[in-house]
Design a protein around this motif. Sequence first.
Motif, PDB file in Angstrom:
ATOM      1  N   LEU A 181       0.735  -1.316   0.060  1.00 28.20           N
ATOM      2  CA  LEU A 181      -0.168  -0.164   0.131  1.00 28.20           C
ATOM      3  C   LEU A 181       0.918   1.264  -0.100  1.00 28.20           C
ATOM      4  O   LEU A 181       0.408   2.417   0.341  1.00 28.20           O
ATOM      5  CB  LEU A 181      -0.860  -0.182   1.322  1.00 28.20           C
ATOM      6  N   GLU A 182       2.124   1.253  -0.354  1.00 30.40           N
ATOM      7  CA  GLU A 182       2.893   2.289  -0.421  1.00 30.40           C
ATOM      8  C   GLU A 182       2.578   3.159  -1.503  1.00 30.40           C
ATOM      9  O   GLU A 182       2.013   2.730  -2.547  1.00 30.40           O
ATOM     10  CB  GLU A 182       4.386   1.993  -0.366  1.00 30.40           C
ATOM     11  N   ASP A 183       3.231   4.210  -1.854  1.00 34.01           N
ATOM     12  CA  ASP A 183       2.920   5.064  -2.742  1.00 34.01           C
ATOM     13  C   ASP A 183       3.860   4.473  -4.142  1.00 34.01           C
ATOM     14  O   ASP A 183       4.874   4.204  -3.959  1.00 34.01           O
ATOM     15  CB  ASP A 183       3.846   6.793  -2.601  1.00 34.01           C
ATOM     16  N   PRO A 184       3.072   4.334  -5.197  1.00 40.52           N
ATOM     17  CA  PRO A 184       3.654   3.479  -6.523  1.00 40.52           C
ATOM     18  C   PRO A 184       4.957   4.114  -6.938  1.00 40.52           C
ATOM     19  O   PRO A 184       5.719   3.652  -7.366  1.00 40.52           O
ATOM     20  CB  PRO A 184       2.617   3.523  -7.422  1.00 40.52           C
ATOM     21  N   ASP A 185       5.113   5.461  -6.872  1.00 41.31           N
ATOM     22  CA  ASP A 185       6.053   6.239  -7.309  1.00 41.31           C
ATOM     23  C   ASP A 185       7.374   5.656  -6.642  1.00 41.31           C
ATOM     24  O   ASP A 185       8.464   5.616  -7.093  1.00 41.31           O
ATOM     25  CB  ASP A 185       6.149   7.558  -7.186  1.00 41.31           C
ATOM     26  N   ASP A 186       7.146   5.497  -5.154  1.00 40.96           N
ATOM     27  CA  ASP A 186       8.278   5.365  -4.313  1.00 40.96           C
ATOM     28  C   ASP A 186       8.817   3.829  -4.611  1.00 40.96           C
ATOM     29  O   ASP A 186       9.835   3.358  -4.690  1.00 40.96           O
ATOM     30  CB  ASP A 186       8.069   5.337  -2.814  1.00 40.96           C
ATOM     31  N   LEU A 187       7.659   2.923  -5.128  1.00 43.68           N
ATOM     32  CA  LEU A 187       8.183   1.528  -5.112  1.00 43.68           C
ATOM     33  C   LEU A 187       8.843   1.509  -6.557  1.00 43.68           C
ATOM     34  O   LEU A 187       9.850   0.753  -6.625  1.00 43.68           O
ATOM     35  CB  LEU A 187       6.797   0.690  -5.317  1.00 43.68           C
ATOM     36  N   CYS A 188       8.319   2.289  -7.461  1.00 42.59           N
ATOM     37  CA  CYS A 188       9.023   2.313  -8.943  1.00 42.59           C
ATOM     38  C   CYS A 188      10.578   2.925  -8.641  1.00 42.59           C
ATOM     39  O   CYS A 188      11.645   2.420  -9.154  1.00 42.59           O
ATOM     40  CB  CYS A 188       8.133   3.298  -9.742  1.00 42.59           C
ATOM     41  N   ALA A 189      10.756   3.678  -7.936  1.00 42.71           N
ATOM     42  CA  ALA A 189      11.995   4.326  -7.567  1.00 42.71           C
ATOM     43  C   ALA A 189      12.723   3.291  -6.775  1.00 42.71           C
ATOM     44  O   ALA A 189      14.343   3.096  -7.138  1.00 42.71           O
ATOM     45  CB  ALA A 189      11.837   5.749  -6.842  1.00 42.71           C
ATOM     46  N   ASP A 190      12.359   2.487  -5.928  1.00 44.25           N
ATOM     47  CA  ASP A 190      13.065   1.374  -5.145  1.00 44.25           C
ATOM     48  C   ASP A 190      13.708   0.529  -6.207  1.00 44.25           C
ATOM     49  O   ASP A 190      14.650   0.162  -6.244  1.00 44.25           O
ATOM     50  CB  ASP A 190      12.243   0.870  -4.314  1.00 44.25           C
ATOM     51  N   LEU A 191      12.755   0.163  -7.190  1.00 45.53           N
ATOM     52  CA  LEU A 191      12.937  -0.963  -8.102  1.00 45.53           C
ATOM     53  C   LEU A 191      14.142  -0.379  -9.218  1.00 45.53           C
ATOM     54  O   LEU A 191      14.954  -1.077  -9.763  1.00 45.53           O
ATOM     55  CB  LEU A 191      11.878  -1.361  -9.120  1.00 45.53           C
ATOM     56  N   GLU A 192      13.897   0.837  -9.506  1.00 44.37           N
ATOM     57  CA  GLU A 192      14.784   1.744 -10.486  1.00 44.37           C
ATOM     58  C   GLU A 192      16.348   1.582  -9.795  1.00 44.37           C
ATOM     59  O   GLU A 192      17.264   1.479 -10.811  1.00 44.37           O
ATOM     60  CB  GLU A 192      14.407   2.994 -10.663  1.00 44.37           C
ATOM     61  N   ARG A 193      16.433   1.873  -8.748  1.00 45.43           N
ATOM     62  CA  ARG A 193      17.668   1.807  -8.037  1.00 45.43           C
ATOM     63  C   ARG A 193      18.425   0.533  -8.185  1.00 45.43           C
ATOM     64  O   ARG A 193      19.782   0.226  -8.527  1.00 45.43           O
ATOM     65  CB  ARG A 193      17.631   2.240  -6.706  1.00 45.43           C
ATOM     66  N   ALA A 194      17.564  -0.626  -8.039  1.00 40.61           N
ATOM     67  CA  ALA A 194      18.212  -1.875  -8.311  1.00 40.61           C
ATOM     68  C   ALA A 194      18.260  -2.251  -9.655  1.00 40.61           C
ATOM     69  O   ALA A 194      19.467  -2.956  -9.691  1.00 40.61           O
ATOM     70  CB  ALA A 194      17.213  -3.044  -7.472  1.00 40.61           C
ATOM     71  N   LEU A 195      17.545  -2.064 -10.427  1.00 44.12           N
ATOM     72  CA  LEU A 195      17.703  -2.325 -11.840  1.00 44.12           C
ATOM     73  C   LEU A 195      18.824  -1.507 -12.440  1.00 44.12           C
ATOM     74  O   LEU A 195      19.836  -2.011 -13.145  1.00 44.12           O
ATOM     75  CB  LEU A 195      16.448  -1.982 -12.779  1.00 44.12           C
TER      76      LEU A 195
END
Length: 404
Positions: free
Chosen positions: A387-401
């Motif tokens: 239920l987190e902010d989707p923008d934050d989830l995308c940013a998290d995955l972007e760092r890892a990718l």
Amino acid sequence: MGRDLADMGFSTIAVHGGVSLDPSTGAIGPHIATSTNFAAAYGSIGFSAEATVADEVPFAYAREGHPNAAQLEQKLALLDGAEAAVVFATGIAAISGLMTQVLSPGDHLLVSDVSYAGTAEFTRGLLAGMGIEVSVADMSDLDDVRAALRPNTRLIHAETPCNPVLKLVDIRALARVAHDHGAELCVDGTFATPAVTRPLLLGADYVVHSLTKYMGGHGDALGGAVLGRAEPMDRLRREVGVHLGGTLSAFNCWLILRGLETLPIRMAAYARGATQVARFLEDHPKVRSVRYPGLPSHPQYALAQRQMSGPSGMIAFTVADHERFGDGLKDQLRIFHFAASLGLSRSLILEARTEDLRRTTFKLDEAHLRRYREWAGDGFYRLSIGLEDPDDLCADLERALSAS
């Protein structure tokens, strides 16, 4: 117990189903009935455990049933469009309990080639050791199902979406195949919940849920449930429920009842967030493939649109460099937790290596292993979007990718 809600909307049932004002205190929420024993009129209960499970004696000993379980079962039945429900201590207790009840030595169980690990390991291990014939089929391919049927096939067990690769099953069509053969169909609806798909209304005979996941929603209570027609649910309670004792505690029933009140709005939020994350992944140059029922790229998107009211919150994806991406996860992720389970308020990521699953869990023949690899390749990552902010989830995955 509770009011007549059959003609009301899903969200209203989620809030009010199974509970009513306490007659002595006026409390609008259920109390937790922690007692293991319940007094009854003289002569109405005796030494037999099975005999105390009767309408005239609603509660005698908590192993056979208790007020919080009854409230939860009524709410679940209303949500899934079932005549009755039986709750268990865990999801695998519900699955194994139903199979133990329905199947006898010499019967044949046809189970999905790809399924929850607990189901795969139980059916091909302990259940097969009890004299039940067990084989697998790709439940998304009706020809493969028909080819795997035997004269003694008693039960077909499917998942949709299936864990972990998010393949779908046409429930209505599969139910026709099962019933034409004289078998019954059980559908594990854990990934979808009744907020997304209601298998019983599409022809399934049973639906099972791990209440631990989306239904409870907070990751603080184990639980499972079986739903279906009243008569087989009554037998399931009297025989397996009473004698194997997989009782769901009053406190966990209360926690899951609390979680179910917000199920409709949580499932909608999971779907919104997961759709945004799935689109982000699909557009990323380091992602090879994404499996998400809410994307037109899903091979069964048309079925998802027809059978599901929403795409849920689970995503599977493969990356260009699996090893390097995995190595960097612990250093790059700030929001996602590397953990099992799913359906929580927190987002989770889990690795699924094909060779590991083939060796330890699925143990597929070559034909079904090829089918699995068409979806999973050599391995992928499974996301449970929270239920987190989707923008934050995308940013998290972007760092890892970006680091991979």
